[in-house]
Scaffold this motif. Sequence first.
Motif, PDB file in Angstrom:
ATOM      1  N   GLU A   9       5.498 116.420 130.238  1.00  0.00           N
ATOM      2  CA  GLU A   9       4.737 115.587 131.289  1.00  0.00           C
ATOM      3  C   GLU A   9       5.151 114.145 131.253  1.00  0.00           C
ATOM      4  N   ASN A  10       5.489 113.530 130.195  1.00  0.00           N
ATOM      5  CA  ASN A  10       5.884 112.208 130.096  1.00  0.00           C
ATOM      6  C   ASN A  10       7.429 112.108 130.724  1.00  0.00           C
ATOM      7  N   ASP A  11       8.142 112.768 130.539  1.00  0.00           N
ATOM      8  CA  ASP A  11       9.669 113.080 131.179  1.00  0.00           C
ATOM      9  C   ASP A  11       9.389 113.103 132.828  1.00  0.00           C
ATOM     10  N   GLN A  12       8.642 114.149 132.923  1.00  0.00           N
ATOM     11  CA  GLN A  12       8.295 114.235 134.617  1.00  0.00           C
ATOM     12  C   GLN A  12       7.744 113.324 135.377  1.00  0.00           C
ATOM     13  N   LEU A  13       6.821 112.422 134.956  1.00  0.00           N
ATOM     14  CA  LEU A  13       6.304 111.181 135.294  1.00  0.00           C
ATOM     15  C   LEU A  13       7.465 110.110 135.436  1.00  0.00           C
ATOM     16  N   ASN A  14       8.101 110.023 134.166  1.00  0.00           N
ATOM     17  CA  ASN A  14       9.176 109.146 134.222  1.00  0.00           C
ATOM     18  C   ASN A  14      10.302 109.420 135.496  1.00  0.00           C
ATOM     19  N   GLN A  15      10.729 110.528 135.576  1.00  0.00           N
ATOM     20  CA  GLN A  15      11.392 111.210 136.742  1.00  0.00           C
ATOM     21  C   GLN A  15      11.142 110.652 137.902  1.00  0.00           C
ATOM     22  N   LEU A  16       9.884 111.037 137.989  1.00  0.00           N
ATOM     23  CA  LEU A  16       9.130 110.919 139.301  1.00  0.00           C
ATOM     24  C   LEU A  16       9.237 109.331 139.668  1.00  0.00           C
ATOM     25  N   SER A  17       8.746 108.408 138.690  1.00  0.00           N
ATOM     26  CA  SER A  17       8.885 107.007 138.883  1.00  0.00           C
ATOM     27  C   SER A  17      10.331 106.764 139.231  1.00  0.00           C
ATOM     28  N   MET A  18      11.297 107.037 138.426  1.00  0.00           N
ATOM     29  CA  MET A  18      12.595 106.487 138.675  1.00  0.00           C
ATOM     30  C   MET A  18      12.979 107.053 140.334  1.00  0.00           C
ATOM     31  N   ASN A  19      12.495 108.194 140.756  1.00  0.00           N
ATOM     32  CA  ASN A  19      12.854 108.704 142.150  1.00  0.00           C
ATOM     33  C   ASN A  19      12.223 107.918 143.313  1.00  0.00           C
ATOM     34  N   ILE A  20      10.966 107.275 142.887  1.00  0.00           N
ATOM     35  CA  ILE A  20       9.941 106.477 143.906  1.00  0.00           C
ATOM     36  C   ILE A  20      10.973 105.128 143.824  1.00  0.00           C
ATOM     37  N   LEU A  21      11.266 104.572 142.739  1.00  0.00           N
ATOM     38  CA  LEU A  21      12.052 103.385 142.334  1.00  0.00           C
ATOM     39  C   LEU A  21      13.356 103.265 143.368  1.00  0.00           C
ATOM     40  N   VAL A  22      14.133 104.403 143.227  1.00  0.00           N
ATOM     41  CA  VAL A  22      15.436 104.652 144.001  1.00  0.00           C
ATOM     42  C   VAL A  22      15.058 104.472 145.340  1.00  0.00           C
ATOM     43  N   HIS A  23      14.272 105.200 145.980  1.00  0.00           N
ATOM     44  CA  HIS A  23      14.030 105.282 147.442  1.00  0.00           C
ATOM     45  C   HIS A  23      13.551 104.031 147.740  1.00  0.00           C
ATOM     46  N   ALA A  24      12.462 103.372 147.309  1.00  0.00           N
ATOM     47  CA  ALA A  24      11.864 102.102 147.369  1.00  0.00           C
ATOM     48  C   ALA A  24      13.063 101.220 147.387  1.00  0.00           C
ATOM     49  N   ALA A  52      16.233 103.202 158.910  1.00  0.00           N
ATOM     50  CA  ALA A  52      16.601 103.706 157.577  1.00  0.00           C
ATOM     51  C   ALA A  52      15.951 103.355 156.414  1.00  0.00           C
ATOM     52  N   ALA A  53      15.275 102.034 156.431  1.00  0.00           N
ATOM     53  CA  ALA A  53      14.411 101.451 155.266  1.00  0.00           C
ATOM     54  C   ALA A  53      13.169 102.308 155.587  1.00  0.00           C
ATOM     55  N   ARG A  54      12.550 102.480 156.673  1.00  0.00           N
ATOM     56  CA  ARG A  54      11.435 103.426 157.043  1.00  0.00           C
ATOM     57  C   ARG A  54      11.450 104.611 156.336  1.00  0.00           C
ATOM     58  N   GLN A  55      12.727 105.333 156.574  1.00  0.00           N
ATOM     59  CA  GLN A  55      12.882 106.616 156.227  1.00  0.00           C
ATOM     60  C   GLN A  55      12.851 106.863 154.814  1.00  0.00           C
ATOM     61  N   GLU A  56      13.333 105.672 153.988  1.00  0.00           N
ATOM     62  CA  GLU A  56      13.420 106.080 152.421  1.00  0.00           C
ATOM     63  C   GLU A  56      11.924 105.821 152.137  1.00  0.00           C
ATOM     64  N   VAL A  57      11.099 104.748 152.657  1.00  0.00           N
ATOM     65  CA  VAL A  57       9.895 104.486 152.061  1.00  0.00           C
ATOM     66  C   VAL A  57       9.154 105.755 152.293  1.00  0.00           C
ATOM     67  N   VAL A  58       9.214 106.560 153.498  1.00  0.00           N
ATOM     68  CA  VAL A  58       8.409 107.735 153.726  1.00  0.00           C
ATOM     69  C   VAL A  58       8.726 108.911 152.377  1.00  0.00           C
ATOM     70  N   ILE A  59       9.908 108.865 152.224  1.00  0.00           N
ATOM     71  CA  ILE A  59      10.363 109.486 150.911  1.00  0.00           C
ATOM     72  C   ILE A  59       9.328 109.189 149.631  1.00  0.00           C
ATOM     73  N   ALA A  60       9.516 107.997 149.402  1.00  0.00           N
ATOM     74  CA  ALA A  60       9.160 107.499 148.075  1.00  0.00           C
ATOM     75  C   ALA A  60       7.592 107.622 148.170  1.00  0.00           C
ATOM     76  N   HIS A  61       7.162 107.350 149.320  1.00  0.00           N
ATOM     77  CA  HIS A  61       5.540 107.380 149.674  1.00  0.00           C
ATOM     78  C   HIS A  61       4.993 108.759 149.566  1.00  0.00           C
ATOM     79  N   GLY A  62       5.889 109.857 149.757  1.00  0.00           N
ATOM     80  CA  GLY A  62       5.681 111.053 149.843  1.00  0.00           C
ATOM     81  C   GLY A  62       5.516 111.491 148.398  1.00  0.00           C
ATOM     82  N   LEU A  63       6.468 111.205 147.408  1.00  0.00           N
ATOM     83  CA  LEU A  63       6.460 111.471 146.168  1.00  0.00           C
ATOM     84  C   LEU A  63       5.217 111.056 145.119  1.00  0.00           C
ATOM     85  N   GLN A  64       4.760 109.466 145.657  1.00  0.00           N
ATOM     86  CA  GLN A  64       3.882 108.585 145.238  1.00  0.00           C
ATOM     87  C   GLN A  64       2.571 109.700 145.322  1.00  0.00           C
TER      88      GLN A  64
END
Length: 113
Positions: A9-24, A52-64
């Motif tokens: 669970e820790n690894d999954q949340l860290n991976q998710l967080s990193m994906n949000i950070l990448v897209h943001a 393009a910025a807005r599209q990246e935010v949509v991805i990050a927001h979806g993950l969150q």
Amino acid sequence: MEKTNYLEENDQLNQLSMNILVHAGNARDHLVQSLESLEAMNFSKAKAEVKAARQEVVIAHGLQTDTLQLEASGEQIRYSTLFCHAQDTLMTSQSEILIGEHLIRLFETFSKK
């Protein structure tokens, strides 16, 4: 909770967080390109970059949102400084994009006068 489950669970949340950070972060990079294009009065490129910025935010927001919906449905999500940082970065990107979109419209209006 077993140690293995906690680590997974820790690894999954860290991976998710990193994906949000990448897209943001990608969103912020596009926004910087948009503002630089705006400085050069290249409105079409500024608009393309902010889109393009807005599209990246949509991805990050979806993950969150997926994560927050889990918690809203009763699944406890542990506190994570990394996830908190990812949310802060996403929120900042969203605010900067909103301001960037307004600046583009303002500069376009003033350039026509």
